[in-house]
Design an enzyme around this catalytic site. Structure first.
Site, PDB file in Angstrom:
ATOM      1  N   HIS A   1      25.260 -36.801  -7.463  1.00 44.60           N
ATOM      2  CA  HIS A   1      26.455 -37.664  -7.461  1.00 44.60           C
ATOM      3  C   HIS A   1      27.088 -37.588  -6.070  1.00 44.60           C
ATOM      4  O   HIS A   1      27.379 -36.501  -5.587  1.00 44.60           O
ATOM      5  CB  HIS A   1      27.450 -37.200  -8.533  1.00 44.60           C
ATOM      6  CG  HIS A   1      28.533 -38.213  -8.783  1.00 44.60           C
ATOM      7  ND1 HIS A   1      28.686 -38.872  -9.969  1.00 44.60           N
ATOM      8  CD2 HIS A   1      29.498 -38.701  -7.961  1.00 44.60           C
ATOM      9  CE1 HIS A   1      29.698 -39.720  -9.889  1.00 44.60           C
ATOM     10  NE2 HIS A   1      30.212 -39.619  -8.673  1.00 44.60           N
TER      11      HIS A   1
ATOM     12  N   GLN B   1      32.890 -32.176   0.528  1.00 45.58           N
ATOM     13  CA  GLN B   1      33.793 -31.065   0.263  1.00 45.58           C
ATOM     14  C   GLN B   1      34.811 -30.936   1.384  1.00 45.58           C
ATOM     15  O   GLN B   1      34.607 -31.456   2.481  1.00 45.58           O
ATOM     16  CB  GLN B   1      33.016 -29.758   0.160  1.00 45.58           C
ATOM     17  CG  GLN B   1      32.012 -29.692  -0.956  1.00 45.58           C
ATOM     18  CD  GLN B   1      31.490 -28.271  -1.158  1.00 45.58           C
ATOM     19  OE1 GLN B   1      32.253 -27.323  -1.284  1.00 45.58           O
ATOM     20  NE2 GLN B   1      30.176 -28.124  -1.169  1.00 45.58           N
TER      21      GLN B   1
HETATM   22  O1  LIG Z   1      29.717 -25.605  -2.598  1.00 42.69           O
HETATM   23  P1  LIG Z   1      28.340 -25.823  -3.170  1.00 42.69           P
HETATM   24  O2  LIG Z   1      27.909 -27.266  -3.102  1.00 42.69           O
HETATM   25  O3  LIG Z   1      28.203 -25.229  -4.540  1.00 42.69           O
HETATM   26  O4  LIG Z   1      27.356 -24.995  -2.227  1.00 42.69           O
HETATM   27  C1  LIG Z   1      26.734 -25.473  -1.071  1.00 42.69           C
HETATM   28  O5  LIG Z   1      27.647 -25.682  -0.003  1.00 42.69           O
HETATM   29  C2  LIG Z   1      28.354 -24.541   0.472  1.00 42.69           C
HETATM   30  C3  LIG Z   1      29.171 -24.945   1.681  1.00 42.69           C
HETATM   31  O6  LIG Z   1      28.386 -25.398   2.756  1.00 42.69           O
HETATM   32  C4  LIG Z   1      27.405 -23.379   0.804  1.00 42.69           C
HETATM   33  O7  LIG Z   1      28.162 -22.223   1.047  1.00 42.69           O
HETATM   34  C5  LIG Z   1      26.411 -23.110  -0.322  1.00 42.69           C
HETATM   35  O8  LIG Z   1      25.466 -22.145   0.098  1.00 42.69           O
HETATM   36  C6  LIG Z   1      25.707 -24.412  -0.696  1.00 42.69           C
HETATM   37  O9  LIG Z   1      24.808 -24.192  -1.761  1.00 42.69           O
END
Ligand SMILES: O=P(O)(O)O[C@H]1O[C@H](CO)[C@@H](O)[C@H](O)[C@H]1O
Ligand SMILES: O=P(O)(O)O[C@H]1O[C@H](CO)[C@@H](O)[C@H](O)[C@H]1O
Lengths: 351, 351
Positions: free
Chosen positions: B167, B171
């Protein structure tokens, strides 16, 4: 408002070797994982693979046959990232933004064993000793070449680390310049030594031995520990207790103690998830620029990607690339878990 | 002895944003690949997935239901790496080696669209504009919180980049400290501005436009280019032509020009290997520490891992981790290849 608890609260730790911070989020190890799983090969390998270009007697990409080697075997990389050609170059100092310069160097491959199926943890200590001696010889030979100022010895183990052939082998990239990461470490070691007349790692190892919680293995001459500032979930560092600036300064006893701790550490790694544990490892030691380097202190980094199991790795991606390295489990917890691993390789364990 | 040819000979290039070098080995793109292939999902996704915790109306890990959102939607990460708790902390200055301090922050998730199956290149420009406006609002809201001095907006796209849910979403990690990579950039931008009274990227973009060979897309307000010092095979950077320090300073026209270039660039990426192209992207802009930052210049990095095809990526491993980043294809060649990609998404191409 609560008091800071380093085992529970998000915090940053400082890495004095490269002057960078890492974000530690201890509580985050609990989150569920729905992402990509690595595939692991569980097929057992033959002792000799007729298709393998690293096995004794087989033919390589350039048409040359490997000798029937009995211990370790070194050759120039057929697809080297560095070249030995001398290049004429006039620096264009007007360029603020387009700064480039040619780099001269040599890339070699070091086969660890004639056996296609034997990685470090499964080799005899005496066989590992002969790898160490090969590294010593290469460091000397390459370091003696006039334009070579740095010799980077490293290993990529496992397909998840970009290794394209399971035959146990490492690489050496030797070059004119100090690579970026080495230069950072060099500057830190130098300024610490200039100030304290002891090496940074001499004092650090002593401090770690006093605390104890991050030590994984200790013998008379070496320590394997999870650095206070480790980035990767099960990152470790092997450090000599004595301030030795380069591998060629090891005593015979130290060669053997180093081979032993290499075997013990990689056994614990394999036992952690009952798998041939992937990692990139590399030795940091004095430049080969012809000067004395009392500030340098031999150490070897292990950067393994796995986090939760043989198939779930830590992704160093968005935040880590744009912001800073981030880890989900404390170094103390990782050290404890590694310490608890059996000393016998899981394949040889009596059930 | 031969004259230096930047298109053929191994060389190092300098990145003035973070003061680090990268090793470029142009000739090495020719080596055969026998290593790990990534798996790509070719299954076509539904518009709404009842199992997806990001789709409108569905329930998340913490038991809360997502609203029936129509454009973008932001919520606090249920497994945040940062926490808002205020922590009491007395620094122990005696610790040379064990330097740690608590870090306060907020992690959010930004859903880009209610549609489970639409990534940036397939969205309407107006929909991307509304994502940009969401980023503006978050930068303002989070930046206004007293203890938040930096707002990192980023996206991990594709399972190879650790993204656990297709999706479309990004972040935001907002925190008290400047993360390591941002601090490096900050220092470079500051010292350039102090000396030249112009931003480093203002001058860099002008220099790149003059040369032309690394430009991928240009519009009235933004440029997408492969930086001279790019590390990843198809790394790019979107830079504003004007010296804008933060996303909230965009004019209405700039919002729209930025949305357009985002769509165009990601279309070219998808077209490169006829796949939903994975990458981590992230915006670097002024800290939210309450001070003016005329030295800061808005830019967005794209770090895509793929090298040769939809399944073969570049591994940043042994040498890269211990030594320095290394690339096998020149930035000029990559820019040329990206420039040549069609402007229409391959899924919509008339065959
Ligand atoms: O936050 P998520 O999508 O669960 O996790 C992903 O992004 C993060 C931020 O770059 C990382 O620290 C994680 O290792 C990755 O799997
Ligand atoms: O030299 P190899 O094993 O072909 O290649 C591997 O190690 C190199 C050195 O770390 C990396 O540059 C490559 O990306 C990786 O696939």
């Amino acid at each position: 408002m609560k008091n800071f608890d380093i085992n529970e609260d998000p915090h940053r730790r400082f890495n004095p070797l490269i002057n960078e911070w890492v974000l530690v989020s201890p509580h985050r190890a609990k989150r569920p994982w729905q992402g990509q799983n690595e595939s692991i090969s569980t097929e057992s390998l033959p002792k000799h693979d007729p298709e393998c270009y690293l096995c004794p007697g087989n033919v390589r990409a350039n048409g040359v046959n490997n000798p029937a080697y009995k211990s370790s075997f070194v050759f120039d990389n057929d697809f080297a990232a560095l070249k030995q050609d001398e290049i004429i170059f006039e620096e264009d100092i007007k360029h603020t933004f387009f700064k480039a310069k040619p780099e001269q160097g040599i890339s070699r491959v070091v086969c660890f064993s004639p056996r296609h199926d034997l990685t470090l943890p499964e080799m005899e200590v005496s066989d590992i000793e002969s790898i160490v001696k090969t590294w010593q010889k290469e460091y000397t030979d390459l370091g003696n070449i006039k334009y070579i100022n740095h010799v980077q010895i490293f290993e990529n183990k496992g397909s998840v680390m970009g290794c394209s052939n399971p035959h146990p082998h490492g690489q050496i990239w030797a070059q004119s310049s100090l690579p970026t990461q080495v230069e950072k470490t060099h500057n830190s070691l130098k300024s610490y030594y200039d100030k304290n007349k002891r090496t940074l790692l001499e004092d650090y190892v002593q401090a770690e031995l006093k605390v104890g919680s991050r030590i994984v293995i200790e013998n008379e001459h070496f320590v394997a520990l999870v650095p206070f500032w480790a980035i990767w979930p099960y990152e470790t560092m092997i450090v000599s207790k004595r301030a030795i600036s380069k591998i060629t300064d090891f005593s015979a006893e130290e060669v053997s103690a180093y081979a032993k701790i290499l075997k013990q550490l990689t056994i614990k790694y394999d036992n952690l998830f009952n798998t041939s544990f992937p990692y990139s490892s590399g030795i940091h030691q004095a430049p080969t620029d012809g000067f004395d380097h009392p500030e340098w202190h031999f150490h070897m980094h292990f950067y393994p990607p796995l986090l939760r199991s043989a198939t779930v790795k830590k992704f160093m991606v968005g935040y880590e690339m744009m912001g800073e390295s981030q880890r989900d489990i404390t170094p103390e917890k990782s050290a404890e878990i590694l310490r608890q691993q059996a000393e016998v390789h899981y394949k040889n364990a009596v059930k």
